[in-house]
Motif scaffolding. Structure first.
Motif, PDB file in Angstrom:
ATOM      1  N   LEU A  42      30.606  16.354 -31.948  1.00 17.93           N
ATOM      2  CA  LEU A  42      31.121  16.114 -30.595  1.00 17.93           C
ATOM      3  C   LEU A  42      30.008  15.581 -29.692  1.00 17.93           C
ATOM      4  O   LEU A  42      30.228  14.680 -28.864  1.00 17.93           O
ATOM      5  CB  LEU A  42      31.699  17.411 -30.042  1.00 17.93           C
ATOM      6  CG  LEU A  42      32.725  17.290 -28.903  1.00 17.93           C
ATOM      7  CD1 LEU A  42      33.898  16.414 -29.313  1.00 17.93           C
ATOM      8  CD2 LEU A  42      33.228  18.680 -28.523  1.00 17.93           C
ATOM      9  N   ALA A  48      27.890  20.088 -25.572  1.00 18.35           N
ATOM     10  CA  ALA A  48      27.994  20.137 -27.034  1.00 18.35           C
ATOM     11  C   ALA A  48      26.624  20.321 -27.673  1.00 18.35           C
ATOM     12  O   ALA A  48      26.473  21.051 -28.652  1.00 18.35           O
ATOM     13  CB  ALA A  48      28.661  18.861 -27.546  1.00 18.35           C
ATOM     14  N   ALA A  73      30.776  23.592 -27.258  1.00 18.82           N
ATOM     15  CA  ALA A  73      31.675  22.438 -27.291  1.00 18.82           C
ATOM     16  C   ALA A  73      32.660  22.483 -26.132  1.00 18.82           C
ATOM     17  O   ALA A  73      33.377  23.475 -25.963  1.00 18.82           O
ATOM     18  CB  ALA A  73      32.431  22.406 -28.609  1.00 18.82           C
ATOM     19  N   GLN A 129      38.491  22.611 -36.313  1.00 21.79           N
ATOM     20  CA  GLN A 129      37.176  22.007 -36.077  1.00 21.79           C
ATOM     21  C   GLN A 129      36.147  22.486 -37.090  1.00 21.79           C
ATOM     22  O   GLN A 129      35.115  21.833 -37.289  1.00 21.79           O
ATOM     23  CB  GLN A 129      36.696  22.311 -34.643  1.00 21.79           C
ATOM     24  CG  GLN A 129      36.451  23.780 -34.349  1.00 21.79           C
ATOM     25  CD  GLN A 129      37.710  24.508 -33.891  1.00 21.79           C
ATOM     26  OE1 GLN A 129      38.814  24.134 -34.254  1.00 21.79           O
ATOM     27  NE2 GLN A 129      37.528  25.535 -33.077  1.00 21.79           N
ATOM     28  N   ALA A 136      36.151  15.876 -33.784  1.00 20.06           N
ATOM     29  CA  ALA A 136      35.304  15.358 -32.704  1.00 20.06           C
ATOM     30  C   ALA A 136      35.735  13.951 -32.310  1.00 20.06           C
ATOM     31  O   ALA A 136      35.822  13.612 -31.122  1.00 20.06           O
ATOM     32  CB  ALA A 136      33.837  15.361 -33.139  1.00 20.06           C
TER      33      ALA A 136
END
Length: 299
Positions: free
Chosen positions: A42, A72, A77, A112, A120
């Motif tokens: 990300l 990030a 994040a 994720q 991402a």
């Protein structure tokens, strides 16, 4: 002096127009991300988008992405930007809402962690699509299309990667039938091939004990048939040992003319009754006019 005043005045005008934007990219371009694979992916996405906007002179957007890149990089994040944070045309709001819902569904499931790069890229695709279609922007159709494609391509990949795995169907029982001629216990070439297949299956199943049971038909005396059934079982066991099954893992048993597969009267030659038993975990019987050995594997 006068010239210096003019430069200062010009700089003040520039800062007033730009609102002091455009400096955050310089803060993140040398950063190294920490955290999870998703955090790092990300960070890369937001950092690249910040750079792109910076090079185009879109300083406010550049700073927005730089701020998310910074979060990030720190292993925190950022969430996909809330739909309400964008001033969107009514015709776009429904699509953006749907995009975010797909993202949040996967994030809530922990996708994720399974597909960090795809997630991402999908999040960046969503954010840049929303940013490009907001009322204040919405004049770069190529950029809008690129952001939409980036989202749709990667969200589909992530959804596929994170879909529940179908439970493997239990292995169906498989028959291993080793046939003998009447009153024989020697192994034919076909029998050797079938025993080899049975050994392979037993090893794959991790069988701890393999039980080989021999049978006969009702032709001959009960005592003779008992001995013949034991020899058939032992013949199969000996070949299995040659193929790598430990002798201590094999139990042989003769049942003579008991437990007939096909009920008959005494002194009847019946191919299906002249057998010795293989199965994982259970098997049926076969009839093609010959005798067979049936090995029963016990885990």
């Amino acid at each position: 002096m006068f010239r210096g005043w003019k430069v200062a005045a010009s700089l003040a005008v520039v800062l007033a127009v730009t609102g002091c934007y455009g400096y955050k990219y310089n803060q993140v371009k040398g950063m190294t991300a920490s955290g999870s694979a998703f955090d790092k992916a990300l960070f890369t996405e937001y950092q690249n988008e910040s750079k792109s906007e910076f090079l185009q002179g879109n300083n406010q957007s550049s700073d927005l992405w730089a701020e998310k890149a910074s979060q990030a990089a720190a292993g925190k994040a950022p969430q996909p930007t809330a739909v309400s944070d964008w001033q969107l045309p009514s015709a776009i709001g429904t699509e953006v809402t749907s995009m975010r819902q797909r993202l949040m569904t996967l994030l809530d499931k922990g996708c994720q962690n399974t597909a960090p790069v795809e997630m991402a890229k999908a999040q960046m695709g969503y954010d840049c699509f929303a940013e490009q279609t907001r009322v204040q922007e919405n004049f770069q159709p190529d950029d809008i299309a690129a952001c939409r494609t980036k989202f749709l391509t990667n969200i589909a990949k992530a959804e596929k990667s994170c879909a529940p795995k179908k439970a493997e169907a239990p292995m169906k029982p498989k028959d291993f039938l080793v046939f003998f001629d009447w009153d024989k216990y020697n192994l034919t070439p076909d029998a050797l091939k079938i025993i080899s297949d049975a050994v392979t299956a037993a090893k794959a199943a991790g069988a701890k004990t393999i039980k080989v049971t021999g049978f006969t038909d009702t032709s001959g005396s009960p005592a003779y048939n008992q001995a013949l059934s034991e020899r058939r079982a032992q013949s199969v066991a000996a070949q299995m040992i040659k193929l790598g099954i430990p002798a201590t893992s094999i139990v042989t048993l003769g049942r003579g003319q008991n437990d007939l597969l096909v009920p008959t009267a005494d002194n009847v030659r019946e191919a299906q009754n002249r057998r010795a038993s293989i199965g994982f975990p259970s098997v049926g019987a076969s009839s093609d006019g010959r005798q067979f050995v049936h090995i029963d594997v016990v885990n």
